[in-house]
Every structure is written in C-alpha cells, then in structure tokens.
Enzyme design. Structure first.
Site, mmCIF file in Angstrom:
data_model
loop_
_atom_site.group_PDB
_atom_site.id
_atom_site.type_symbol
_atom_site.label_atom_id
_atom_site.label_comp_id
_atom_site.label_asym_id
_atom_site.label_seq_id
_atom_site.Cartn_x
_atom_site.Cartn_y
_atom_site.Cartn_z
ATOM 1 N N ASN A 104 -12.852 20.075 18.660
ATOM 2 C CA ASN A 104 -12.298 21.353 19.074
ATOM 3 C C ASN A 104 -13.442 22.321 19.323
ATOM 4 O O ASN A 104 -14.566 22.098 18.862
ATOM 5 C CB ASN A 104 -11.346 21.905 18.008
ATOM 6 C CG ASN A 104 -10.432 22.978 18.551
ATOM 7 O OD1 ASN A 104 -10.769 24.155 18.551
ATOM 8 N ND2 ASN A 104 -9.273 22.565 19.041
ATOM 9 N N GLU A 141 -5.381 23.033 16.212
ATOM 10 C CA GLU A 141 -5.137 22.242 17.421
ATOM 11 C C GLU A 141 -5.415 20.759 17.178
ATOM 12 O O GLU A 141 -6.275 20.143 17.811
ATOM 13 C CB GLU A 141 -5.976 22.796 18.574
ATOM 14 C CG GLU A 141 -5.530 24.199 18.977
ATOM 15 C CD GLU A 141 -6.371 24.802 20.094
ATOM 16 O OE1 GLU A 141 -7.555 24.415 20.231
ATOM 17 O OE2 GLU A 141 -5.862 25.651 20.828
ATOM 18 N N HIS A 195 -4.777 38.253 31.499
ATOM 19 C CA HIS A 195 -5.440 37.381 30.534
ATOM 20 C C HIS A 195 -6.662 38.085 29.977
ATOM 21 O O HIS A 195 -7.507 38.585 30.716
ATOM 22 C CB HIS A 195 -5.860 36.069 31.204
ATOM 23 C CG HIS A 195 -6.484 35.093 30.258
ATOM 24 N ND1 HIS A 195 -7.621 34.392 30.548
ATOM 25 C CD2 HIS A 195 -6.112 34.695 29.018
ATOM 26 C CE1 HIS A 195 -7.938 33.600 29.532
ATOM 27 N NE2 HIS A 195 -7.034 33.769 28.600
ATOM 28 N N HIS A 196 -6.756 38.137 28.641
ATOM 29 C CA HIS A 196 -7.907 38.707 27.948
ATOM 30 C C HIS A 196 -8.538 37.622 27.086
ATOM 31 O O HIS A 196 -8.152 37.431 25.932
ATOM 32 C CB HIS A 196 -7.491 39.871 27.057
ATOM 33 C CG HIS A 196 -7.127 41.115 27.791
ATOM 34 N ND1 HIS A 196 -6.518 42.195 27.179
ATOM 35 C CD2 HIS A 196 -7.297 41.465 29.087
ATOM 36 C CE1 HIS A 196 -6.323 43.150 28.068
ATOM 37 N NE2 HIS A 196 -6.771 42.727 29.234
ATOM 38 N N GLU A 197 -9.490 36.890 27.616
ATOM 39 C CA GLU A 197 -10.247 35.935 26.807
ATOM 40 C C GLU A 197 -11.398 36.688 26.140
ATOM 41 O O GLU A 197 -12.162 37.374 26.801
ATOM 42 C CB GLU A 197 -10.788 34.789 27.664
ATOM 43 C CG GLU A 197 -11.667 33.801 26.905
ATOM 44 C CD GLU A 197 -10.968 33.223 25.683
ATOM 45 O OE1 GLU A 197 -11.465 33.430 24.555
ATOM 46 O OE2 GLU A 197 -9.924 32.566 25.847
ATOM 47 N N GLU A 245 -1.966 21.996 26.886
ATOM 48 C CA GLU A 245 -3.287 21.836 27.499
ATOM 49 C C GLU A 245 -3.981 20.561 27.036
ATOM 50 O O GLU A 245 -4.752 19.950 27.791
ATOM 51 C CB GLU A 245 -4.156 23.052 27.199
ATOM 52 C CG GLU A 245 -4.458 23.264 25.738
ATOM 53 C CD GLU A 245 -5.197 24.564 25.478
ATOM 54 O OE1 GLU A 245 -5.560 25.247 26.452
ATOM 55 O OE2 GLU A 245 -5.409 24.901 24.292
ATOM 56 N N GLU A 288 0.002 30.781 20.304
ATOM 57 C CA GLU A 288 -0.308 29.363 20.473
ATOM 58 C C GLU A 288 -0.498 28.772 19.084
ATOM 59 O O GLU A 288 0.436 28.300 18.483
ATOM 60 C CB GLU A 288 -1.562 29.201 21.327
ATOM 61 C CG GLU A 288 -1.918 27.746 21.603
ATOM 62 C CD GLU A 288 -3.296 27.623 22.200
ATOM 63 O OE1 GLU A 288 -3.481 26.773 23.086
ATOM 64 O OE2 GLU A 288 -4.198 28.367 21.774
ATOM 65 N N HIS A 291 -3.532 33.455 21.792
ATOM 66 C CA HIS A 291 -3.952 32.057 21.725
ATOM 67 C C HIS A 291 -5.210 31.922 20.865
ATOM 68 O O HIS A 291 -6.057 32.813 20.864
ATOM 69 C CB HIS A 291 -4.218 31.507 23.127
ATOM 70 C CG HIS A 291 -2.967 31.132 23.851
ATOM 71 N ND1 HIS A 291 -2.782 29.907 24.459
ATOM 72 C CD2 HIS A 291 -1.818 31.812 24.049
ATOM 73 C CE1 HIS A 291 -1.582 29.858 25.014
ATOM 74 N NE2 HIS A 291 -0.977 31.009 24.777
ATOM 75 N N GLU A 292 -5.293 30.815 20.154
ATOM 76 C CA GLU A 292 -6.387 30.516 19.216
ATOM 77 C C GLU A 292 -6.425 31.472 18.023
ATOM 78 O O GLU A 292 -7.376 31.456 17.247
ATOM 79 C CB GLU A 292 -7.765 30.498 19.897
ATOM 80 C CG GLU A 292 -7.964 29.383 20.899
ATOM 81 C CD GLU A 292 -7.480 29.766 22.293
ATOM 82 O OE1 GLU A 292 -7.034 28.880 23.034
ATOM 83 O OE2 GLU A 292 -7.571 30.966 22.635
#
Length: 704
Positions: free
Chosen positions: A194, A172, A414-416, A509, A503, A484-485
């Site tokens: 980051n 990122e 969403h699964h963070e 963002e 992502e 993502h990430e």
C-alpha cells in the site's frame, strides 16, 4: 452487640452489592455484569440469551509519565441506572427513522490513592453493548497523556474471524477468514503493498472485526463516536483468545492527549444468532450525537460519474505534462510546457462526461487531476504540493461550471492532499470559497502516501482531529465531504451528515491493481460499513482491464450482475457509476439498473446473509413505492431464495431481474447476464442462481 453485628453485615452486603452491578437490555436478551477485583481492577462480562459472549474482561487506561495509571485501586462510589427511548430521522440513510432504545448503567469510580474519578458508562441495546470512559472535571486529573488503553474483549473460544492486519495507516487490505489461533501464521501473507502502511503486531487486527462462534453466534467489535481520540485496533493474545485495545500512536509514541472533562469513544459489541441482525443494527449511529448542522437542506445524496477510472487503470493521466521533473506552485508555468496528450481532466473531455451524466439522469460529475501539481505529487513527502485553486491550462473552471449548470449537473471537486494535512489546512478556507464561487457542492478529499508532519499516522489523534476539522469547516461553506484514505467511520455522519461518504477500505480501484477477492463485498457490509457508508465506486462492466489499458492485465473478480447488486448491497448516499461511458454504451440494458437505483432509502430488509459467502438486501425508495433488491455472492455458486413478503399486501408489482446467466463465472465468463421480467406480490418467492463471484439486482415497481 447483636445490633452492631447486624449493622456490620448490612454494611458488608451493601458494599458487595455496590462492587458488582448488572444491567439487562430492553428486550432481555443481553446482560452485563460489572465487578471490581480485590485490587480494585474494573471488569465487565457480557451474556446473550444467557450464554456467555465476553468472559470477564479488564477495563482501564495506562497513563504516560504517571506513577499511578487508571487501571486499579478503584472503589465504586455511585451506580446509576436509566432508560432511554427515542425515534429520530436521519438526513439520509437506510431508513426514514431510527429507534434509539437502551438501558444505561453509569458507574462512578474513585481511585483510592489519587482521589481521581472516572465514570464507566454502559449502554445495552437490543442488539448489543456500547461502553466508554468518561473523565469528569476534577482537581487531581486535568491534563493527561494516554500511554495505552487497556480495554479487553475476552472471547469464549477459538472463533472464526474475518480480519485485516492491524495498521496505523491503511485499511486497504483483502479480508482473511481464519480461526483466531491462525492469525499469527497468516499475518504476513495478509499484508499486501500500500502507499502508506505500518503494522504493530503479528496478531493485531482492525475493527470493525466480524467473528462467528462454533455454536453459531455472530460477534462484531468496533467503536463509535471516534472524536479527539486515537483510532483503536485490537491486539490478540492468541493463547487465551483475549483481544486488548491498541491505540494508534503519534510521532512520539503517545496514544492520546486529553483534558478533562472529556470522554473516550464508545467500544461496541454487537451479537446475534442471525447474521442479518448485525447488518440491521443502528447501534453505532445511535451512540453518536444528533446532527450539529441545523439547516441540512443543502445536503443531498448523489449518484455520479467521473473522470477517474481511466486514470486508475492507467489509460489516462492525472498529470498535464511529462516535461516537468518537479513543480513549484506559483513558479512553474504550465502554459510553456508540452501537454502529454494523456491528461484526462481537460475541458472537452469533461464536457463529454457532463453530456453523458445529463443524458442518463445522473446528479454529478467528479473530475480528478484538474489542478496543478500532479507531476510530482507522490512519494516525496512534499509539503506544499497543491493549492486546490489553480487549474491546468486545459481545464476551464468557469466554463465547465456554466456548461454543467446548463445541463443540470453538479460538479464534484477533488482535493488530493498527498498526506500533507498542514498544507490542506493552510489552504482550506480559500479552497472552499473557490468551490462556492464555482458551483461545487461536494469535495472528494484524499490522503494518499505518508502523513505530514512525518512520524504521524493516518489514524493518530491529531490527524483524526484534522479530518474532523475539514468536515466541520466544510459545513460552514455548505460543502459535502467524501474522504478517501482517512480513518474508517464510526457513525459521526449522524452528527455531521455533510460527511456523505468515505473510502477507508479496499475499494473498486484495487480491481485495477491486481484484483480483490471474489467474496470481498460479502464481508465489507459486516465490517467496514458498520460505521458508515462507503464510496466503493461499483459498476465496472468491462472486467478485463487490458481492454481499457493494454498495459494492465488485471481482472475484476466479479460478474457484471454482481456489480449491479452492489448498488443495493454496499449502501451509500454517494454512488458512482465508475466505468467508462463507452463500456456502459455497450450494455445499455444492464446499465438501466444503475440509472434507476436510488441512493436514499425509506426502509431496508436483510433477506439472507452469511459473512464471506452471500448476502441479499431489499430496500424501498424514499421517493416512491419502488423496491430494489441486491445480492453479492462469494466463491461458491448457489441459489438464493427471496421471499417477497416485504411488499405491500394486495398490490401487484413488476420485477425486472438482472441476474447471472447459466454459464456465468467471475473468472471465465463474467459478462454473461440475463434480464427477465415477471409479476410479483408479497406472496412471491423467487429462486435465483448466482455464479461464483456473482450476484443480481432486481427493480420492483408497483403496477397501478
């Protein structure tokens, strides 16, 4: 005597011919030379149109705790050539069908002192080279640990590169354009903050790396089919302009644990004298295996809105309450806490998004912050942070599902994980069953923060195996994954097309975290998107973030028209209209383009391209005869020339053009746009002015 001499000469010539091998691409533009040095070190050399692109470069692997690595002392025992040509149909993509055509050279090497075998396999396509190491099953090489892969990419000069810092945990970053010799001096400036990051060298860069030579060649270095291996970075010898592979280590510092038979990922080099050819290449996909999912009927491209941007800008909150200093799942009773009044994922608000999606023809709605645990989710290296099934008191899972179903809208869960891969795997079956039971067909996964177990990295072998496990397990439940990430993609979406989005780069963002460079999206298609689509989340119409959240003075560094063009430029089968509904309601005429633009394509044409400066792409809808054109422009205002010869001969079309206004500028007048209509045919040439940080979108519909 003479007969014996002739026999010796023949044997010597045979040995020499075996020690040096050549392979040519199907179209004849590429040639590789493989050779062994006097000490048995393997190397390769790459040519494009008889011009050297990669100088002789060493190949091999250094092994851990092994007196004899796989670096030298080899002899060639076999060299096999073959040709392959097929056409296959992707489940979704930038075109209906893809040709996979290459010539292959497989060289079997035997190490003299260890009697070990390895195969180095080269595939030459019409756009470049892919090669990998293969380790056959054998008595003298079974389990082994990679200390480092020693693959070299020796450049022919001090090329211009578009690079981001080599990092074990994030991609990122904004891209830096510089000469190779300048990377060291610019490295510290290129490293920005980051949530998790670890650099390894002040000349280390990441793939996909895009370069341009002084004589106009475009070179892209990347990898394909990254499975059960560690992610490759590139470490530059900036005196000799030689890149060497640098793998991401684990907590012990080891780079990989392998068991024969096994293979490495493919190392890829795409080359052309036309930047458009780089964008058009499907070599990365072709180096991956065909789909392992037999029934793909449940995998559908998605255009969605969501409860997300308001939290990213700081206007709303993921957390339900401000009263709880720490959360113990199963113990903390949120019904006895006071809501903070900022929690966005509440039933009433989510239904408003469902109504908006249904009104404007979107497929789905994403909701973040719906589940318990957000009060202390980040920065604590907390293992048991979420259970992925327990909603906050103000989020009615079943009621929202029934409401969305009545409106024809699919919900995206969403699964963070907060980087806790162990915890996610602990709950995975239960979480996916919960999704099935409540009508969720797609999950956005997240890995913000340092990886658990501590010491591991986002791009190390065991964590990459975790990402792969999630995708494969999701397929068992017929669930699509948008990661993502996680690690940047390497074409694995061909093999597992339920991996519908990633992502793994600096997305929209960051426009709310201080901004990205105005030319960012003129580089990403040449770098990050070479391995697969990106969930970039475009469509921000209110570019002054303080008007969304007065406490945030960030600026989106593009024009509004540029945001429209990104729906074509930044290819993805998963596209979000990321702004707030209230901002779209202010610009409904421009919003029409987002409503119309498809997310699945029959064919794609690359009209003009220069990495870091501009690109214009035309794509044909898979479900109609409509075409869409998108442009993203860098820092310099310019006039784009669009040749409409991709349209069908003899037919007439109406083009609706969403362009920058005359006085548009990403800094001073980003919301200045104009919409015009005109009749076009395949003989039409358009000239459109694009502002600094600007762009355009064009919808082209056949007149019947």
């Amino acid at each position: 005597m003479f007969k014996n001499f002739v026999s010796v000469v023949i044997l010597f010539l045979s040995f020499c011919s075996l020690q040096a091998q050549e392979l040519v691409s199907p179209n004849g533009n590429f040639k590789i030379k493989f050779a062994l040095a006097n000490d048995g070190t393997p190397s390769y050399q790459l040519f494009y149109k008889n011009k050297e692109v990669v100088k002789p470069s060493k190949l091999g692997l250094e092994l851990q705790k092994d007196a004899k690595s796989l670096l030298n002392d080899f002899k060639i025992v076999e060299a096999k050539e073959s040709t392959f040509d097929e056409t296959w149909k992707p489940v979704w993509g930038e075109e209906n069908s893809i040709q996979n055509h290459y010539n292959e050279l497989a060289i079997r090497l035997k190490q003299n002192t260890t009697d070990r075998d390895i195969i180095i396999k080269f595939r030459l396509f019409n756009e470049g080279l892919g090669f990998r190491y293969e380790f056959p099953e054998q008595k003298n090489l079974t389990y082994f640990i990679v200390k480092e892969e020693r693959t070299e990419f020796a450049m022919t000069g001090n090329h211009t590169a578009f690079w981001i810092p080599g990092d074990y945990d994030t991609q990122e970053y904004d891209y830096t354009e510089s000469k190779l010799s300048e990377i060291r001096g610019l490295f510290k400036k290129a490293v920005t903050d980051n949530a998790s990051q670890k650099q390894f060298s002040d000349t280390g860069v990441q793939t996909s790396l895009m370069m341009k030579t002084a004589d106009g060649l475009y070179i892209n270095i990347h990898e394909a089919a990254l499975i059960n291996y560690s992610c490759m970075h590139l470490n530059l010898d900036d005196k000799n302009f030689v890149f060497q592979s640098h793998l991401t280590p684990d907590a012990k510092g080891n780079k990989g644990y392998l068991q024969t038979p096994c293979v490495s990922p493919w190392r890829t080099i795409i080359v052309s004298d036309d930047a458009r050819d780089v964008l058009a290449s499907r070599m990365t996909l072709n180096l991956n295996e065909p789909s392992k999912i037999e029934d793909t009927s449940w995998i559908k491209p998605v255009k969605y809105v969501g409860v997300w941007w308001e939290m990213i800008t700081g206007r709303s909150s993921w957390a339900y309450t401000d009263e709880v200093p720490s959360v113990h799942l199963g113990v903390t009773d949120f019904t006895k806490t006071k809501p903070n009044g900022k929690h966005a994922a509440n039933t009433k608000h989510v239904k408003e998004y469902i109504d908006f999606a249904a009104l404007h023809g979107f497929d789905g709605v994403l909701v973040e912050g719906w589940n318990e645990g957000w009060e202390d989710w980040f920065g604590h290296e907390k293992d048991y942070v979420f259970d992925f099934v327990t909603p906050y008191p103000d989020f009615d899972v079943k009621g929202i599902h029934e409401y969305a179903k009545s409106k024809g809208i699919k919900m995206i869960m969403h699964h963070e994980t907060s980087g806790s891969t162990r915890n996610y795997e602990r709950h995975l079956d239960k979480a996916f069953k919960f999704m099935n039971d409540n009508g969720y067909e797609a999950a956005k996964t997240g890995y913000v923060g340092n990886i658990l177990p501590l010491g591991e990295h986002h791009y190390s072998q065991s964590i990459l195996n975790h990402y792969q496990y999630v995708v494969e397990k999701a397929a068992d439940y017929k669930i699509m994954i948008n990661a993502h990430e996680a690690v940047r993609p390497t074409g694995i979406c061909r093999t597992y097309p339920n991996m519908i989005g990633n992502e793994a780069a600096r997305g929209t963002e960051f426009q709310a975290f201080g901004g990205s460079k105005a030319n960012h999206t003129t580089i990403l298609p040449f770098t990050r998107l070479m391995g697969g689509p990106m969930d970039y989340t475009p469509g921000i119409f209110e570019t002054n973030i303080s008007k969304v959240n007065p406490g945030n003075n960030s600026q989106v560094n593009t024009t509004l028209a540029n945001q429209l063009g990104l729906y074509v430029v930044m290819y993805s089968p998963l596209q979000m209209a990321a702004d707030l509904p209230e901002n779209y309601n202010r610009f409904l005429d421009a919003f029409q383009f987002i409503k119309d633009v498809p997310v699945d394509w029959a064919t794609s044409k690359y009209l003009e391209a220069e990495p870091g400066y501009y690109l214009t792409i035309a794509r044909k809808d898979k479900k109609s005869n409509d075409w869409y054109v998108g442009n993203s422009n860098g820092y310099n205002a310019r006039t784009a020339t669009i040749n409409m010869d991709f349209l069908e001969k003899g037919k007439k079309y109406e083009a609706t053009i969403y362009a920058d206004a005359e006085n548009a500028d990403y800094k001073t007048n980003p919301q200045a746009y104009k919409i015009t209509k005109q009749k076009v045919t395949n003989k039409t040439k358009l000239q459109l002015k694009t502002a600094a940080g600007g762009g355009f979108g064009i919808s082209i519909k056949e007149i019947k």
